[in-house]
Design an enzyme around this catalytic site. Structure first.
Site, mmCIF file in Angstrom:
data_model
loop_
_atom_site.group_PDB
_atom_site.id
_atom_site.type_symbol
_atom_site.label_atom_id
_atom_site.label_comp_id
_atom_site.label_asym_id
_atom_site.label_seq_id
_atom_site.Cartn_x
_atom_site.Cartn_y
_atom_site.Cartn_z
ATOM 1 N N GLY A 16 0.819 -1.215 0.000
ATOM 2 C CA GLY A 16 0.000 0.000 0.000
ATOM 3 C C GLY A 16 0.850 1.261 0.000
ATOM 4 O O GLY A 16 2.081 1.217 -0.113
ATOM 5 N N PHE A 17 0.181 2.386 0.138
ATOM 6 C CA PHE A 17 0.816 3.717 0.068
ATOM 7 C C PHE A 17 1.831 3.919 1.194
ATOM 8 O O PHE A 17 3.032 4.106 0.965
ATOM 9 C CB PHE A 17 -0.309 4.757 0.090
ATOM 10 C CG PHE A 17 0.082 6.147 0.472
ATOM 11 C CD1 PHE A 17 1.134 6.798 -0.167
ATOM 12 C CD2 PHE A 17 -0.624 6.837 1.462
ATOM 13 C CE1 PHE A 17 1.494 8.105 0.179
ATOM 14 C CE2 PHE A 17 -0.285 8.128 1.807
ATOM 15 C CZ PHE A 17 0.779 8.760 1.175
ATOM 16 N N ARG A 38 -0.451 -9.821 -0.195
ATOM 17 C CA ARG A 38 -1.511 -10.835 -0.259
ATOM 18 C C ARG A 38 -1.506 -11.590 -1.573
ATOM 19 O O ARG A 38 -2.019 -12.691 -1.652
ATOM 20 C CB ARG A 38 -2.887 -10.165 -0.109
ATOM 21 C CG ARG A 38 -3.157 -9.743 1.288
ATOM 22 C CD ARG A 38 -4.607 -9.443 1.476
ATOM 23 N NE ARG A 38 -4.974 -8.109 0.997
ATOM 24 C CZ ARG A 38 -6.151 -7.578 1.186
ATOM 25 N NH1 ARG A 38 -7.079 -8.241 1.826
ATOM 26 N NH2 ARG A 38 -6.408 -6.360 0.745
ATOM 27 N N TYR A 142 -14.598 2.099 10.153
ATOM 28 C CA TYR A 142 -13.147 2.345 10.153
ATOM 29 C C TYR A 142 -12.710 2.899 11.509
ATOM 30 O O TYR A 142 -11.775 2.376 12.140
ATOM 31 C CB TYR A 142 -12.776 3.305 9.018
ATOM 32 C CG TYR A 142 -11.308 3.671 8.986
ATOM 33 C CD1 TYR A 142 -10.348 2.727 8.627
ATOM 34 C CD2 TYR A 142 -10.875 4.953 9.330
ATOM 35 C CE1 TYR A 142 -8.997 3.058 8.597
ATOM 36 C CE2 TYR A 142 -9.533 5.290 9.294
ATOM 37 C CZ TYR A 142 -8.596 4.339 8.931
ATOM 38 O OH TYR A 142 -7.255 4.666 8.913
ATOM 39 N N LYS A 146 -10.411 0.727 14.098
ATOM 40 C CA LYS A 146 -9.052 1.209 14.394
ATOM 41 C C LYS A 146 -8.911 1.384 15.913
ATOM 42 O O LYS A 146 -7.859 1.108 16.482
ATOM 43 C CB LYS A 146 -8.752 2.523 13.667
ATOM 44 C CG LYS A 146 -8.616 2.413 12.158
ATOM 45 C CD LYS A 146 -7.492 1.492 11.681
ATOM 46 C CE LYS A 146 -6.125 2.122 11.751
ATOM 47 N NZ LYS A 146 -5.085 1.246 11.120
ATOM 48 N N PRO A 169 -1.554 8.668 12.777
ATOM 49 C CA PRO A 169 -1.400 9.739 11.789
ATOM 50 C C PRO A 169 -2.723 10.436 11.479
ATOM 51 O O PRO A 169 -3.803 9.854 11.631
ATOM 52 C CB PRO A 169 -0.909 9.005 10.531
ATOM 53 C CG PRO A 169 -0.688 7.586 10.918
ATOM 54 C CD PRO A 169 -1.465 7.336 12.170
HETATM 55 N N1 LIG Z 1 -3.870 7.192 4.231
HETATM 56 C C1 LIG Z 1 -4.203 7.926 5.268
HETATM 57 O O1 LIG Z 1 -4.525 9.129 5.130
HETATM 58 C C2 LIG Z 1 -4.154 7.338 6.652
HETATM 59 C C3 LIG Z 1 -4.417 8.186 7.743
HETATM 60 C C4 LIG Z 1 -4.318 7.667 9.031
HETATM 61 C C5 LIG Z 1 -3.987 6.345 9.227
HETATM 62 N N2 LIG Z 1 -3.762 5.549 8.147
HETATM 63 C C6 LIG Z 1 -3.416 4.154 8.403
HETATM 64 O O2 LIG Z 1 -2.228 3.877 7.676
HETATM 65 C C7 LIG Z 1 -2.234 2.517 7.267
HETATM 66 C C8 LIG Z 1 -1.943 2.423 5.786
HETATM 67 O O3 LIG Z 1 -2.867 3.176 5.048
HETATM 68 P P1 LIG Z 1 -2.656 3.411 3.478
HETATM 69 O O4 LIG Z 1 -3.220 4.741 3.181
HETATM 70 O O5 LIG Z 1 -1.259 3.087 3.110
HETATM 71 O O6 LIG Z 1 -3.639 2.308 2.888
HETATM 72 P P2 LIG Z 1 -3.560 1.440 1.563
HETATM 73 O O7 LIG Z 1 -2.722 2.119 0.521
HETATM 74 O O8 LIG Z 1 -4.973 1.080 1.224
HETATM 75 O O9 LIG Z 1 -2.793 0.140 2.033
HETATM 76 C C9 LIG Z 1 -3.414 -0.800 2.850
HETATM 77 C C10 LIG Z 1 -2.510 -2.013 2.880
HETATM 78 O O10 LIG Z 1 -3.080 -2.983 3.774
HETATM 79 C C11 LIG Z 1 -3.089 -4.227 3.096
HETATM 80 N N3 LIG Z 1 -4.153 -5.090 3.629
HETATM 81 C C12 LIG Z 1 -5.463 -4.784 3.796
HETATM 82 N N4 LIG Z 1 -6.110 -5.849 4.309
HETATM 83 C C13 LIG Z 1 -5.184 -6.832 4.465
HETATM 84 C C14 LIG Z 1 -5.232 -8.156 4.931
HETATM 85 N N5 LIG Z 1 -6.376 -8.727 5.334
HETATM 86 N N6 LIG Z 1 -4.087 -8.880 4.956
HETATM 87 C C15 LIG Z 1 -2.911 -8.345 4.523
HETATM 88 N N7 LIG Z 1 -2.809 -7.085 4.058
HETATM 89 C C16 LIG Z 1 -3.932 -6.351 4.028
HETATM 90 C C17 LIG Z 1 -3.305 -3.883 1.631
HETATM 91 O O11 LIG Z 1 -2.958 -4.989 0.836
HETATM 92 P P3 LIG Z 1 -3.457 -5.137 -0.711
HETATM 93 O O12 LIG Z 1 -2.454 -4.338 -1.525
HETATM 94 O O13 LIG Z 1 -3.377 -6.590 -0.959
HETATM 95 O O14 LIG Z 1 -4.840 -4.584 -0.777
HETATM 96 C C18 LIG Z 1 -2.354 -2.713 1.515
HETATM 97 O O15 LIG Z 1 -1.032 -3.161 1.393
HETATM 98 C C19 LIG Z 1 -3.567 1.936 7.708
HETATM 99 O O16 LIG Z 1 -3.378 1.281 8.941
HETATM 100 C C20 LIG Z 1 -4.438 3.160 7.909
HETATM 101 O O17 LIG Z 1 -5.452 2.923 8.849
HETATM 102 C C21 LIG Z 1 -3.840 6.007 6.867
#
Ligand SMILES: NC(=O)c1ccc[n+]([C@@H]2O[C@H](COP(=O)([O-])OP(=O)(O)OC[C@H]3O[C@@H](n4cnc5c(N)ncnc54)[C@H](OP(=O)(O)O)[C@@H]3O)[C@@H](O)[C@H]2O)c1
Length: 331
Positions: A16-17, A38, A142, A146, A169
């Site tokens: 992911g990001f 995955r 969500y 969390k 974050p």
């Molecule tokens: N982006 C934001 O603004 C933000 C703000 C606050 C907190 N966060 C937290 O930061 C973290 C990352 O967010 P992100 O923005 O990077 O999200 P993202 O780009 O959607 O990445 C999510 C990642 O989690 C993986 N994932 C989801 N379900 C899974 C499972 N059952 N088993 C294994 N892997 C799984 C996804 O894998 P796939 O590639 O296979 O789908 C992907 O690699 C999260 O914990 C989120 O709550 C994000």
């Protein structure tokens, strides 16, 4: 710069990001990185980078998580399901986090950095929020899951003795961000840029490199153990400064303040609709939340870790511009 030479670090969510950025930085700093994926080839952003190895696994599979954690010194648990219904998010975010913590205990991992979110505080607070502000996530799946995941981290730490640190974050923007960069840029590009109100409320943003930085500090700093830390701009820019920054990249500065009242009137209906679909939302709370002037305070990270976000909004947007050009979104 921290030093992870000789350490093996499992990064969940590496496809992911945020997780991809964490994995790359750890490899730069000498770690051997196990990037959880995955699906085969899901880790294309990480392929060919020295010291990054993809391991197949799903958070919801306890056996796969145990195998992935074996031999690791540290886990940075970034993965989460960010959408869909409560059952799906509970499975991934709550039970998945339990699997990560139990795998860490079984493998004798030194520390788990759990990536949470400011979403755990919910949308109800209209004044400043610090880490000891009680969590009121409400029923948005969500936010709720969390918050529940943090409880699981604490429970499992007490039960097994695994050390943890929690990172909360704000809205993370930067290259490869779909939500807070690509989508917000597309909004800002619209001339004029439509937005509910004058955009004078606070936008709780944070540049991705700052989040990565703090994750790595939490993995090593002795004062981070057993503590949770906000990670957001303090002071926070306004929505107009944030989205208007994208507008300026697109070459204009025109804002269209839509009247807020219609949004307020329609919000409860939207909330009922999503509630009936089994995916509760809280638009009625989100509107006042977005109009409030407040911050997620960063005083705790400054005091305990000597850490503050480094990337200014102008600098962050400049770095986004490079990526937006590469993606063909900005000319
Ligand atoms: N982006 C934001 O603004 C933000 C703000 C606050 C907190 N966060 C937290 O930061 C973290 C990352 O967010 P992100 O923005 O990077 O999200 P993202 O780009 O959607 O990445 C999510 C990642 O989690 C993986 N994932 C989801 N379900 C899974 C499972 N059952 N088993 C294994 N892997 C799984 C996804 O894998 P796939 O590639 O296979 O789908 C992907 O690699 C999260 O914990 C989120 O709550 C994000």
């Amino acid at each position: 710069m921290s030093d992870f030479t000789g350490q093996t670090v499992l990064v969940t969510g590496a496809t992911g990001f945020l997780g991809g950025a964490v994995a790359r930085r750890l490899a730069d700093e000498g770690a051997h990185v196990r990037a959880l994926a995955r699906r085969p080839n899901a880790d294309s952003y990480l392929q060919g980078i020295p010291r990054i190895e993809a391991v197949m696994g799903n958070l919801t599979n306890a056996g796969q998580m145990r195998a992935a954690a074996k031999g690791c010194t540290t886990i940075i648990h970034v993965a989460a399901a960010l959408g869909s219904n409560l059952a799906h998010q509970q499975h991934a975010n709550v039970e998945g986090t339990r699997n990560v913590m139990q795998a860490a205990a079984a493998a004798g991992v030194g520390r788990v950095v759990h990536v949470s979110s400011i979403a755990v505080y919910g949308y109800g607070y209209l004044t400043d929020v610090s880490e000891d502000t009680p969590q009121q996530p409400g029923n948005v799946p969500y936010n709720l899951t969390k918050s529940q995941a943090e409880t699981v981290v604490l429970e499992e730490s007490v039960r097994t003795g695994v050390q943890y640190s929690i990172l909360r974050p704000g809205m993370i923007y930067g290259p490869r961000s779909n939500g807070w960069t690509a989508t917000m840029f597309k909004l800002g590009k619209r001339k004029p840029t439509p937005f509910p109100g004058d955009g004078s409320g606070s936008a709780h943003i944070i540049y991705v490199d700052d989040v990565v930085d703090l994750a790595l500090v939490l993995a090593q700093h002795p004062a981070a153990v057993g503590e949770a830390f906000n990670c957001a701009s303090d002071p926070a820019p306004t929505w107009r400064e944030f989205i208007g920054g994208y507008s300026r990249l697109a070459g204009h500065d025109r804002w269209l303040a839509l009247p807020v009242l219609p949004f307020k009137l329609i919000a409860p209906l939207v909330d009922v609709y999503f509630g009936l679909r089994g995916e509760p939302q809280a638009l009625s709370h989100l509107i006042p939340f977005m109009q409030a002037r407040k911050v997620y305070r960063m005083e705790k990270a400054r005091r305990l870790l000597g850490w503050s976000p480094r990337v200014s909004l102008d600098e962050g947007l400049e770095r986004c511009a490079v990526w937006l050009r590469q993606e063909g979104l900005l000319r």
